[in-house]
Motif scaffolding. Structure first.
Motif, mmCIF file in Angstrom:
data_model
loop_
_atom_site.group_PDB
_atom_site.id
_atom_site.type_symbol
_atom_site.label_atom_id
_atom_site.label_comp_id
_atom_site.label_asym_id
_atom_site.label_seq_id
_atom_site.Cartn_x
_atom_site.Cartn_y
_atom_site.Cartn_z
ATOM 1 N N VAL A 56 0.853 -1.190 0.000
ATOM 2 C CA VAL A 56 0.000 0.000 0.000
ATOM 3 C C VAL A 56 0.891 1.242 0.000
ATOM 4 N N SER A 57 0.266 2.363 -0.269
ATOM 5 C CA SER A 57 1.002 3.623 -0.178
ATOM 6 C C SER A 57 1.069 4.066 1.283
ATOM 7 N N ILE A 58 1.999 4.960 1.585
ATOM 8 C CA ILE A 58 2.093 5.489 2.952
ATOM 9 C C ILE A 58 0.819 6.261 3.292
ATOM 10 N N ASP A 59 0.263 6.945 2.298
ATOM 11 C CA ASP A 59 -1.011 7.639 2.537
ATOM 12 C C ASP A 59 -2.079 6.659 2.998
ATOM 13 N N ARG A 60 -2.135 5.531 2.322
ATOM 14 C CA ARG A 60 -3.149 4.550 2.701
ATOM 15 C C ARG A 60 -2.865 3.989 4.090
ATOM 16 N N LEU A 61 -1.585 3.819 4.409
ATOM 17 C CA LEU A 61 -1.209 3.323 5.735
ATOM 18 C C LEU A 61 -1.748 4.243 6.827
ATOM 19 N N PHE A 62 -1.781 5.529 6.531
ATOM 20 C CA PHE A 62 -2.305 6.495 7.499
ATOM 21 C C PHE A 62 -3.831 6.639 7.421
ATOM 22 N N LYS A 95 1.860 3.776 -15.948
ATOM 23 C CA LYS A 95 1.367 5.051 -15.419
ATOM 24 C C LYS A 95 0.670 4.832 -14.072
ATOM 25 N N GLY A 96 -0.083 3.745 -13.964
ATOM 26 C CA GLY A 96 -0.762 3.442 -12.705
ATOM 27 C C GLY A 96 0.209 3.204 -11.566
ATOM 28 N N LEU A 97 1.326 2.540 -11.860
ATOM 29 C CA LEU A 97 2.326 2.276 -10.819
ATOM 30 C C LEU A 97 3.043 3.545 -10.368
ATOM 31 N N GLU A 98 3.042 4.556 -11.209
ATOM 32 C CA GLU A 98 3.617 5.841 -10.774
ATOM 33 C C GLU A 98 2.788 6.436 -9.645
ATOM 34 N N LYS A 99 1.468 6.191 -9.699
ATOM 35 C CA LYS A 99 0.576 6.710 -8.663
ATOM 36 C C LYS A 99 0.474 5.751 -7.484
ATOM 37 N N PHE A 100 0.487 4.446 -7.777
ATOM 38 C CA PHE A 100 0.370 3.429 -6.727
ATOM 39 C C PHE A 100 1.547 2.465 -6.841
ATOM 40 N N PRO A 101 2.726 2.903 -6.437
ATOM 41 C CA PRO A 101 3.961 2.142 -6.688
ATOM 42 C C PRO A 101 4.048 0.810 -5.942
ATOM 43 N N ASN A 102 3.188 0.585 -4.954
ATOM 44 C CA ASN A 102 3.274 -0.656 -4.176
ATOM 45 C C ASN A 102 2.140 -1.627 -4.467
ATOM 46 N N SER A 103 1.340 -1.339 -5.478
ATOM 47 C CA SER A 103 0.192 -2.193 -5.766
ATOM 48 C C SER A 103 0.624 -3.524 -6.373
ATOM 49 N N PRO A 104 0.387 -4.642 -5.680
ATOM 50 C CA PRO A 104 0.742 -5.943 -6.259
ATOM 51 C C PRO A 104 -0.129 -6.272 -7.464
#
Length: 361
Positions: A56-62, A95-104
């Motif tokens: 997940v992103s750090i934003d999502r972690l928070f 392009k999607g991974l640029e926004k969500f770089p940790n998405s499996p």
């Protein structure tokens, strides 16, 4: 929502314990407990590590945009799927991974699209670059994601890529690392790799053995399910699965009409009873039309005798050995007892009485 609550939710969704998470992050189990109970927060240096582990992103972690995260990734996946073009898919996923770089999800999907380049491109350098990147993406998921589903998906993708590129040992290694619960990927991946390897003798042996196991598992699952549905009065659902069961049991009849005849007998018998309980005369009669010829395969004597069938299928499963796996037996049933309920249901119905006389005497 606090970061501790989010860590707890993410951990539970991955079905791992506090101890397992602690081991992955290199901290104590007590630290995890304190985070989740909001007694303290993780050190800031751990934020990217925790986020990477959960994919997940750090934003999502928070807790920011937790719902929109999943929905946006789904939209990206659909956009790529709708494009119907491998290179467009790659551009969309990148392009999607640029926004969500940790998405499996995005990593594995991009790896698949890149693996397709290896099949369609005539440029050797382009194929190699695509394969290398696909492998790297899958490795990232395997090494950092705590969800077995995504790890197995990535390992399955690796096994396919390595098989296609001739790295068979690496393919088998990826298969061996899959979780025990993912037997489907294990079986299909091994058979596929044996095919890539042109190991035809071992492929036939392995495929036949596992084909029979999978087929037998479906057979027994349908047997249990239809029985339970009938016991609980869900006769229409039971009848639908009875029909599917009969189709399954007939798959390998070519060359051996008796194979699994005993199971067909009971599946037809149960189907007829389900139609009887639904008050469906025509359906019941059709089921009995399938049932009565099967009885002749056992024994011409109809009443109160032991009926035995020993049937092998010589065209399939030659590698399952000489045990009972390729045979079916049935003994000791009374036709008079088994058909009394149908006698009551049909009464003096001429078609039923004629059919019963023809087959049972």
């Amino acid at each position: 929502m606090s970061i501790g609550t989010n860590i707890y939710t993410l951990r539970k969704s991955r079905k791992i314990t506090q101890g397992q998470l602690a081991e992955k992050l290199g901290v104590s189990e007590q630290a995890i407990s304190k985070w989740e109970n909001d007694q303290c927060a993780p050190d800031v240096s751990l934020f990217p590590i925790i986020a990477e582990f959960f994919g997940v992103s750090i934003d999502r972690l928070f807790g920011y945009h937790m719902n929109s995260y999943t929905e946006e990734v789904k939209k990206i996946l659909k956009e790529a799927d709708d494009s119907l073009d491998t290179y467009k898919e790659i551009a969309i996923f990148t392009k999607g991974l640029e926004k969500f770089p940790n998405s499996p999800d995005l990593k594995i999907s991009l790896a698949f699209s890149l693996s397709m380049v290896n099949r369609i491109s005539e440029d050797a350098n382009e194929r190699k670059e695509a394969v290398d990147k696909a492998v790297r993406l899958c490795r990232e998921v395997v090494d950092t994601c705590g969800d077995n589903k995504y790890v197995d998906d990535a390992l399955n993708m690796l096994a396919r890529i390595y098989g296609e590129t001739g790295e068979y040992k690496k393919a088998y290694s990826a298969i061996e690392k899959m979780s025990g619960e993912n037997y489907f990927f294990r079986i299909v991946g091994t058979a596929r790799t044996l095919g890539y390897e042109h190991n035809d003798a071992e492929l036939q042996k392995y495929a036949e053995e596992n084909l029979f196991r999978c087929w037998l598992a479906m057979d027994l699952n349908l047997e249990v399910l239809t029985s339970r549905l009938a016991e609980t009065g869900k006769y229409e659902e039971a009848a639908a699965f009875n029909r599917a069961h009969l189709k399954l049991l007939s798959v390998f009849d070519d060359g051996c009409r008796n194979f699994y005849a005993a199971h067909k007998f009971f599946a037809c018998h149960q189907l007829a009873h389900n139609y009887r309980k639904l008050g469906d005369r025509d359906g019941c009669l059709e089921a009995l039309k399938m049932l009565f010829p099967i009885i002749r395969q056992f024994d011409p004597i109809a009443e109160c005798s032991d009926h035995r069938i020993s049937a092998r299928n010589p065209l399939y499963f030659s590698h399952t050995g000489d045990g009972e796996a390729c045979e079916e037996y049935m003994t000791g049933f009374s036709c008079g007892t088994m058909f009394s309920a149908f006698d009551t249901f049909f009464g003096d119905d001429g078609e039923y009485l004629q059919m019963k006389k023809e087959y049972l005497g």
